[in-house]
Motif scaffolding. Structure first.
Motif, PDB file in Angstrom:
ATOM      1  N   ASN A 526       0.831  -1.198   0.000  1.00 34.83           N
ATOM      2  CA  ASN A 526       0.000   0.000   0.000  1.00 34.83           C
ATOM      3  C   ASN A 526       0.867   1.251   0.000  1.00 34.83           C
ATOM      4  OD1 ASN A 526      -1.676   2.181   1.941  1.00 34.83           O
ATOM      5  ND2 ASN A 526      -2.841   1.216   0.300  1.00 34.83           N
ATOM      6  N   ASN A 528      -0.459   5.236   0.377  1.00 35.90           N
ATOM      7  CA  ASN A 528      -1.623   6.109   0.575  1.00 35.90           C
ATOM      8  C   ASN A 528      -2.836   5.257   0.967  1.00 35.90           C
ATOM      9  OD1 ASN A 528       0.191   8.037  -0.318  1.00 35.90           O
ATOM     10  ND2 ASN A 528      -0.726   8.201  -2.353  1.00 35.90           N
ATOM     11  N   LYS A 530      -5.988   5.295   1.764  1.00 34.58           N
ATOM     12  CA  LYS A 530      -7.385   5.272   1.322  1.00 34.58           C
ATOM     13  C   LYS A 530      -7.593   4.456   0.048  1.00 34.58           C
ATOM     14  CE  LYS A 530      -8.853   9.670   3.393  1.00 34.58           C
ATOM     15  NZ  LYS A 530      -9.404  11.042   3.151  1.00 34.58           N
ATOM     16  N   ILE A 531      -6.522   4.193  -0.680  1.00 34.01           N
ATOM     17  CA  ILE A 531      -6.624   3.535  -1.989  1.00 34.01           C
ATOM     18  C   ILE A 531      -5.847   2.223  -1.971  1.00 34.01           C
ATOM     19  CG2 ILE A 531      -6.198   3.752  -4.462  1.00 34.01           C
ATOM     20  CD1 ILE A 531      -8.277   5.681  -3.392  1.00 34.01           C
ATOM     21  N   ARG A 532      -6.462   1.165  -2.462  1.00 31.12           N
ATOM     22  CA  ARG A 532      -5.759  -0.110  -2.610  1.00 31.12           C
ATOM     23  C   ARG A 532      -4.749   0.009  -3.747  1.00 31.12           C
ATOM     24  NH1 ARG A 532     -11.058  -1.949  -1.641  1.00 31.12           N
ATOM     25  NH2 ARG A 532     -11.241  -3.203   0.262  1.00 31.12           N
ATOM     26  N   SER A 537      -8.914   0.690  -6.118  1.00 36.26           N
ATOM     27  CA  SER A 537     -10.228   0.855  -5.486  1.00 36.26           C
ATOM     28  C   SER A 537     -10.069   1.425  -4.077  1.00 36.26           C
ATOM     29  CB  SER A 537     -10.954  -0.487  -5.431  1.00 36.26           C
ATOM     30  OG  SER A 537     -10.231  -1.417  -4.640  1.00 36.26           O
ATOM     31  N   SER A 538     -11.167   1.889  -3.510  1.00 38.61           N
ATOM     32  CA  SER A 538     -11.126   2.496  -2.185  1.00 38.61           C
ATOM     33  C   SER A 538     -11.163   1.431  -1.086  1.00 38.61           C
ATOM     34  CB  SER A 538     -12.309   3.443  -2.001  1.00 38.61           C
ATOM     35  OG  SER A 538     -12.338   3.944  -0.680  1.00 38.61           O
ATOM     36  N   GLN A 539     -10.308   1.604  -0.088  1.00 40.70           N
ATOM     37  CA  GLN A 539     -10.381   0.765   1.108  1.00 40.70           C
ATOM     38  C   GLN A 539     -10.625   1.627   2.348  1.00 40.70           C
ATOM     39  OE1 GLN A 539      -6.678  -1.319   1.788  1.00 40.70           O
ATOM     40  NE2 GLN A 539      -5.527   0.560   2.232  1.00 40.70           N
ATOM     41  N   GLN A 540     -11.028   2.873   2.122  1.00 40.42           N
ATOM     42  CA  GLN A 540     -11.190   3.820   3.221  1.00 40.42           C
ATOM     43  C   GLN A 540     -12.187   3.319   4.258  1.00 40.42           C
ATOM     44  OE1 GLN A 540     -12.179   7.801   1.978  1.00 40.42           O
ATOM     45  NE2 GLN A 540     -12.329   8.585   4.069  1.00 40.42           N
ATOM     46  N   GLN A 549      -7.420   4.167  11.251  1.00 45.87           N
ATOM     47  CA  GLN A 549      -7.056   4.876  10.030  1.00 45.87           C
ATOM     48  C   GLN A 549      -5.990   5.932  10.326  1.00 45.87           C
ATOM     49  OE1 GLN A 549      -9.893   5.021  11.608  1.00 45.87           O
ATOM     50  NE2 GLN A 549     -10.680   7.110  11.807  1.00 45.87           N
ATOM     51  N   ASP A 553      -3.297  11.428   4.621  1.00 43.82           N
ATOM     52  CA  ASP A 553      -3.629  10.627   3.442  1.00 43.82           C
ATOM     53  C   ASP A 553      -2.417   9.979   2.794  1.00 43.82           C
ATOM     54  OD1 ASP A 553      -6.179  11.403   3.903  1.00 43.82           O
ATOM     55  OD2 ASP A 553      -6.406  12.659   2.111  1.00 43.82           O
TER      56      ASP A 553
END
Length: 589
Positions: A526, A528, A530-532, A537-540, A549, A553
């Motif tokens: 990973n 950043n 929030k993004i896979r 795609s989003s993993q937020q 979390q 960012d």
């Protein structure tokens, strides 16, 4: 790959004379228990060592003898940590000169009246799902007719008889483990795969298990009774579903569900003359193999643990997975650029966690290793509660109240270099940091580690984090951890820019994170949070749901459920950035 000649030579070294077992077995039938032994409250393996003079005559040096005894104790612990029968298993350890005897066991046997008595004992001892399968309607030791229709006698080893409650617990010798003192051995639990040397601990595990019941007679006429004899273990030999393999030859497999699942292949003792038919064929590393090469570490595998379970040993129940070891490798600088590993212990009031903390340098054998690491342990307030410089010299103070050298050696994880540091601490739930520096402001690559010495405790290692200077190339930050018992869901984070809010100078601006398995293969990465990184795609939402979390960012995170095994989290700076970073691993409930 071993040559065929080398393979045969190794097999010859692994001779365990059935004739000797036969003579001892006959004595077992005749000797009455006349002395009461102490009562065990859990599985206890009592080791009785021969005289040092005998070991010296076999070719061992004074240091070899010390290391051998520690290795024997370490091997015993691999069983006592995993099984909880309230019995004593009593093993004599001796040695012979030369290399003709690689490793062997002589074992006492008890006879069992008939198949019904044998099956009833296994059924009464059933504790686990595998036990239930073994004695159930579709199992290997199901109730009903004797699977062997010709005249015969059933036997169990004396230790196994105690585990199955067929014999009252006692302190009589259950068997003897002999090894050839002329073989080149490695005894160190932390360095078992040494080229040119054989793994002594693996051999000890092998021979202990035979004394405990992983043994075979298979109608051997030399057993001395005039009637074909079988061990209970012989009944687990299958060639297919419902087809027992009551012979010594090829095509036999271990199974506890009547041959439906053929878990592992037995050694072909007909083709491999002089080898044991109860051993595995290999070649994958395994303590129960018939033979193995030098330079190979042979541990108990999951199948081995199942075997001892269904043979009558009560396997210790495991709940959720847990972290058994945490470690971090990083260049150690001066001033604020030390190596700091933090860990959190959680648990109910009154619970404690016993940990071994180490600071490793020269034994890493990497270029630029820290020559003389020092270690400090601090509590949540920042107070120093323990310290060490050179592990063979205990520094009394704080939570350290007595000399620890023997206790550290007994863990099997003592440092291999005297200049490295280690301490044992029993800690209440809370936050702790282990700080590693170089003595006299020296620098180099160092490793900070914490080992869980009480896995059964209600307290657990719930989080580990490491702060240090992340550089380029091989000078990245590597956080290692081991998961044991069961799968564990974790959140792994790479933190950098948010450290500035805590007064950290030169924070890593854009950390990237990789998770690797035991073989070095990349599992997940990973950059950043929030993004896979795998598909954009989003993993937020998934990360936020854990409550862990990152606050920036640009920081990295991943959440994953991992099987038991060894893992490393690797932290770098994006585009070869450098700075102070933190790698964290959180165990989720």
């Amino acid at each position: 790959m071993k040559s065929e000649n080398a393979h045969c030579e190794l097999m010859a070294k692994l001779i365990r004379p059935l004739g000797m077992r036969a003579r001892l077995a006959l004595l077992a039938v005749l000797i009455l228990v006349v002395a009461a032994g102490r009562t065990a409250s859990a599985l206890t393996i009592n080791l009785t060592f021969d005289t040092d003079t005998k070991y010296a005559a076999a070719g061992l040096t004074a240091q070899n003898i010390i290391d051998m005894k520690a290795a024997c104790a370490y091997a015993a612990k691999q069983f006592t940590d995993r099984y909880n029968d309230p019995i004593n298993v009593n093993i004599m350890v001796t040695s012979s000169p030369g290399t003709n005897d690689f490793g062997s066991s002589s074992t006492f046997f008890d006879t069992v009246a008939n198949y019904t008595a044998l099956q009833n004992a296994f059924a009464a001892d059933s504790k686990t799902a595998d036990d239930a399968t073994t004695v159930g309607a579709g199992g290997t030791l199901r109730a009903g007719a004797d699977p062997i229709t010709t005249a015969h006698i059933y036997n169990v080893t004396r230790a196994q008889a105690k585990a199955l409650r067929l014999r009252t617990d006692d302190m009589q010798n259950d068997g003897t483990f002999n090894f050839g003192g002329g073989n080149k051995w490695t005894y160190d639990p932390n360095n078992r795969n040494v080229a040119g040397s054989f793994d002594f601990i693996g051999v000890a595990l092998h021979e202990y298990s035979e004394i405990m019941g992983r043994n075979s007679i298979m109608a051997d006429p030399s057993f001395g009774t005039g009637t074909p004899n079988y061990c209970a273990f012989d009944l687990f030999d299958y060639t297919g579903a419902g087809a027992r393999g009551l012979n010594s030859g090829p095509g036999r497999f271990f199974s506890f569900d009547n041959g439906t699942s053929l878990l592992i292949a037995f050694n072909d003792a007909v083709a491999n003359k002089g080898s044991d038919l109860q051993d595995w064929a290999g070649p994958a590393p395994d303590a129960f193999n018939a033979a193995g090469p030098d330079g190979e570490q042979d541990d108990l595998t999951p199948v081995d643990l199942q075997v001892m379970d269904v043979l009558g040993y009560d396997r210790t129940a495991t709940a959720s997975g847990s972290a058994a070891n945490i470690s971090t490798r990083l260049p150690v600088g001066t001033g604020d650029n030390l190596l700091i590993t933090g860990f959190i212990i959680t648990g109910p009031s009154g619970s404690t966690k016993k940990v071994l903390v180490r600071a490793i340098g020269p034994s890493t054998n990497v270029t630029g290793a820290l020559a003389d690491p020092t270690l400090e342990l601090h509590d949540n307030s920042g107070a120093l509660i323990a310290r060490n410089d050179n592990w063979k010299t205990t520094e009394i103070g704080g939570v350290i109240t007595a000399d620890q050298v023997a206790d550290i050696q007994a863990t099997g994880a003592a440092p291999t270099n005297d200049a490295e540091s280690a301490l044992i601490a029993t800690l209440a739930p809370g936050n702790y940091t282990a700080q590693v520096r170089g003595a006299n402001n020296t620098t180099g690559i160092g490793v900070a580690e914490a080992y869980d010495l009480t896995l059964s405790s209600a307290a657990i290692l719930a989080n580990v984090s490491t702060r240090g200077l992340v550089q380029t190339g091989d000078n990245l930050m590597i956080g290692g951890f081991i998961i044991v018992n069961n799968p564990l869901k974790v959140v792994v984070r790479g933190i950098g820019p948010s450290l500035t809010a805590f007064g950290v100078q030169n924070a890593l601006a854009d950390p990237t994170l990789e998770l690797h398995g035991a073989n070095g293969a990349l599992i997940l990465a990973n950059d950043n949070w929030k993004i896979r990184s795998s598909d954009g795609s989003s993993q937020q939402a998934e990360i936020t749901a854990t409550g862990l979390q990152p606050s920036n960012d640009l920081e990295s995170a991943l959440v994953i459920t991992l099987q038991p095994g060894n893992y490393t989290a690797q932290l770098r700076g994006s585009n070869n950035g450098v700075g102070v970073g933190v790698v964290e691993v959180y165990a989720l409930p």
